[in-house]
Write a protein that holds these residues in place. Structure first.
Motif, PDB file in Angstrom:
ATOM      1  N   GLN A 137       0.822  -1.203   0.000  1.00  0.00           N
ATOM      2  CA  GLN A 137       0.000   0.000   0.000  1.00  0.00           C
ATOM      3  C   GLN A 137       0.866   1.267   0.000  1.00  0.00           C
ATOM      4  O   GLN A 137       2.032   1.232   0.391  1.00  0.00           O
ATOM      5  N   PRO A 138       0.287   2.382  -0.405  1.00  0.00           N
ATOM      6  CA  PRO A 138       1.040   3.643  -0.366  1.00  0.00           C
ATOM      7  C   PRO A 138       1.430   3.983   1.068  1.00  0.00           C
ATOM      8  O   PRO A 138       0.649   3.794   2.005  1.00  0.00           O
ATOM      9  N   ILE A 139       2.634   4.482   1.245  1.00  0.00           N
ATOM     10  CA  ILE A 139       3.077   4.907   2.575  1.00  0.00           C
ATOM     11  C   ILE A 139       2.324   6.184   2.947  1.00  0.00           C
ATOM     12  O   ILE A 139       2.232   7.114   2.145  1.00  0.00           O
ATOM     13  N   PRO A 140       1.740   6.257   4.135  1.00  0.00           N
ATOM     14  CA  PRO A 140       1.019   7.468   4.540  1.00  0.00           C
ATOM     15  C   PRO A 140       1.894   8.720   4.436  1.00  0.00           C
ATOM     16  O   PRO A 140       3.108   8.665   4.666  1.00  0.00           O
ATOM     17  N   GLU A 141       1.287   9.842   4.085  1.00  0.00           N
ATOM     18  CA  GLU A 141       2.034  11.069   3.870  1.00  0.00           C
ATOM     19  C   GLU A 141       2.826  11.513   5.093  1.00  0.00           C
ATOM     20  O   GLU A 141       3.891  12.124   4.965  1.00  0.00           O
ATOM     21  N   VAL A 142       2.305  11.224   6.290  1.00  0.00           N
ATOM     22  CA  VAL A 142       2.975  11.703   7.502  1.00  0.00           C
ATOM     23  C   VAL A 142       4.155  10.829   7.907  1.00  0.00           C
ATOM     24  O   VAL A 142       4.872  11.157   8.845  1.00  0.00           O
ATOM     25  N   GLU A 143       4.400   9.725   7.192  1.00  0.00           N
ATOM     26  CA  GLU A 143       5.501   8.841   7.549  1.00  0.00           C
ATOM     27  C   GLU A 143       6.810   9.362   6.973  1.00  0.00           C
ATOM     28  O   GLU A 143       6.878   9.807   5.824  1.00  0.00           O
ATOM     29  N   GLN A 144       7.872   9.288   7.783  1.00  0.00           N
ATOM     30  CA  GLN A 144       9.190   9.730   7.354  1.00  0.00           C
ATOM     31  C   GLN A 144       9.929   8.604   6.625  1.00  0.00           C
ATOM     32  O   GLN A 144       9.594   7.429   6.734  1.00  0.00           O
ATOM     33  N   THR A 145      10.945   8.999   5.875  1.00  0.00           N
ATOM     34  CA  THR A 145      11.773   8.035   5.166  1.00  0.00           C
ATOM     35  C   THR A 145      12.536   7.156   6.156  1.00  0.00           C
ATOM     36  O   THR A 145      13.004   7.640   7.185  1.00  0.00           O
ATOM     37  N   SER A 146      12.652   5.881   5.859  1.00  0.00           N
ATOM     38  CA  SER A 146      13.368   4.966   6.747  1.00  0.00           C
ATOM     39  C   SER A 146      14.854   5.303   6.796  1.00  0.00           C
ATOM     40  O   SER A 146      15.392   5.974   5.922  1.00  0.00           O
ATOM     41  N   ARG A 147      15.542   4.811   7.852  1.00  0.00           N
ATOM     42  CA  ARG A 147      16.970   5.082   8.019  1.00  0.00           C
ATOM     43  C   ARG A 147      17.776   4.658   6.785  1.00  0.00           C
ATOM     44  O   ARG A 147      18.598   5.403   6.266  1.00  0.00           O
ATOM     45  N   TRP A 148      17.528   3.411   6.342  1.00  0.00           N
ATOM     46  CA  TRP A 148      18.354   2.885   5.256  1.00  0.00           C
ATOM     47  C   TRP A 148      18.102   3.632   3.954  1.00  0.00           C
ATOM     48  O   TRP A 148      19.024   3.839   3.163  1.00  0.00           O
ATOM     49  N   ARG A 149      16.856   4.070   3.731  1.00  0.00           N
ATOM     50  CA  ARG A 149      16.566   4.772   2.493  1.00  0.00           C
ATOM     51  C   ARG A 149      17.221   6.156   2.479  1.00  0.00           C
ATOM     52  O   ARG A 149      17.689   6.623   1.448  1.00  0.00           O
ATOM     53  N   LYS A 150      17.245   6.820   3.640  1.00  0.00           N
ATOM     54  CA  LYS A 150      17.932   8.106   3.712  1.00  0.00           C
ATOM     55  C   LYS A 150      19.395   7.950   3.315  1.00  0.00           C
ATOM     56  O   LYS A 150      19.955   8.768   2.594  1.00  0.00           O
TER      57      LYS A 150
END
Length: 425
Positions: free
Chosen positions: A113-126
């Motif tokens: 599902q789409p990640i909710p707008e209020v969720e921040q990027t995960s550590r590894w993705r940053k």
């Protein structure tokens, strides 16, 4: 399998609450005051594709999982129920797993599902995609802003007149939140042995309340924060009180403070954002900012032990991106290795439990205003986070420690610091 049958296949009866779903199925005691309702296929998919706290949070804040029996601003007792539910979970056999997967596919619940707008990027993705090294100045500013720049008007509703987002210190059962926060600033001020004419550096100063408390008592105080909105609010509050001659707040990384020879440094709720690998550099830098005989008080959330573990996905992506905790022993030993003599430490976890309770009640009392300001998903997120934190402090999942250290004089003495504790508890 319908959804209720899936729940029954994964748990041991009796369930501690009633669980119902959009397909009309239900399980658990019908007379339970606590209920979870899986409201739609998306909510089920969030739970199925991200098992644990992250999937539940995604479903809850997007309306795919509804809680009955408590107000969304303060779902405190629900955490006891969820703990009982977790304990009832059992490992299914291979045949049951196959049946579960087929059933979930029929509900389109295995689709990401789409990640909710209020969720921040995960550590590894940053790190991988954005190329931001952890706890660089750029990434720290981004992480702090994501949490503290929700809006000053929203924080005013939750924090009340004290506008202080750290553990208060309650001297009695009938103390108000505002008086308890003022009492916390008094405690820090006295532990640091501050007096008129001294110089204070407050790192991670928030909305500047510690800075203003000290300035009102004749201490020249500098506060630094990475939040632009906190900086603007604090600067206006300082001007309104006419404290410009003694109080200053800058939107600045603590690592960029040029001044030295402070009589005291307060670090109230900043270490959670520093990262454990950076503790040594943090305390060494603070030590270098103090004159001989200067004092430092660190006030932060800790674990009840000193074993390393990361914060969960929910906290990292929704509340404190890149946040890390340690035990009080780790903090004390690092302060000692940096050169401090540690004079005192204490655990205020029950005070933080009560602080969080009062914040939840403030949010509950101003729920309609809060949802208008920030939207229902963020308001529900804050209710969930604060109630869960209140539960965590009560059950010793986390603690709050104040540690007081001193930079000794060259002869190994403490200067004018008394031999015994000199503050009022």
């Amino acid at each position: 399998m319908n959804i209720a049958e899936m729940v029954e296949a994964l748990t041991v009866a009796p369930l501690p609450l009633r669980i119902s779903a959009f397909d009309g199925s239900a399980t658990g005691p019908d007379d339970s005051p606590f209920r979870l309702d899986v409201a739609n296929e998306q909510g089920l998919a969030y739970i199925a594709t991200a098992p644990g706290d992250l999937g539940l949070a995604r479903a809850y804040i997007t309306g795919g999982l509804e809680i009955s029996g408590e107000h969304p601003a303060h779902p405190y007792r629900m955490f006891d129920i969820l703990q009982q539910l977790y304990k009832a979970v059992r490992r299914p056999d291979a045949a049951t797993v196959v049946t579960l997967l087929r059933s979930l596919r029929r509900y389109n619940a295995l689709k990401i599902q789409p990640i909710p707008e209020v969720e921040q990027t995960s550590r590894w993705r940053k790190a991988l995609v954005e190329g931001l090294s952890r706890h660089s100045k750029e990434r720290d500013k981004e992480s702090v802003s994501s949490h503290y720049d929700v809006g000053n008007n929203f924080y005013e509703l939750v924090l009340g007149d004290s506008m202080t987002y750290t553990c208060a210190y309650y001297p009695s059962a009938d103390t108000s939140l505002e008086d308890a926060q003022d009492n916390k600033h008094r405690l820090v001020f006295e532990k640091l042995h501050l007096k008129e004419g001294d110089r204070l550096l407050d790192v991670g100063c928030g909305w500047g309340q510690m800075v203003m408390y000290a300035a009102r008592r004749g201490v020249k105080s500098l506060g630094v924060t990475l939040s632009q909105q906190q900086y603007e609010w604090a600067r206006a509050a300082i001007a309104e009180e006419g404290l410009e001659g003694l109080a200053e707040v800058r939107c600045l990384d603590y690592r960029d403070v040029k001044e030295e020879d402070f009589d005291a440094v307060s670090a109230i709720g900043i270490l959670e954002h520093i990262g454990r690998d950076n503790y040594e550099n943090f305390f060494t830098q603070i030590y270098s900012k103090l004159k001989p005989g200067g004092r430092m008080l660190n006030h932060c959330i800790t674990y009840p032990d000193n074993r390393f573990r990361k914060t969960g996905s929910f906290i990292d992506r929704y509340i404190f991106p890149d946040g890390e905790l340690a035990g009080s022993g780790t903090i004390i030993s690092t302060m000692q290795d940096a050169g401090f003599e540690v004079l005192h430490e204490e655990n205020l976890r029950y005070d933080y439990q009560r602080t969080l309770h009062d914040w939840c009640e403030n949010l509950k009392a101003h729920w309609d205003q809060a949802t208008t300001l920030v939207g229902e998903p963020i308001a529900k997120l804050w209710g969930l986070y604060m109630a869960g934190s209140e539960w965590g402090f009560e059950h010793n999942i986390v603690q709050l420690h104040q540690v007081l250290g001193i930079k000794l004089l060259d002869d190994g003495s403490r200067g004018d610091i008394p031999r015994r504790f000199w503050w009022q508890p």
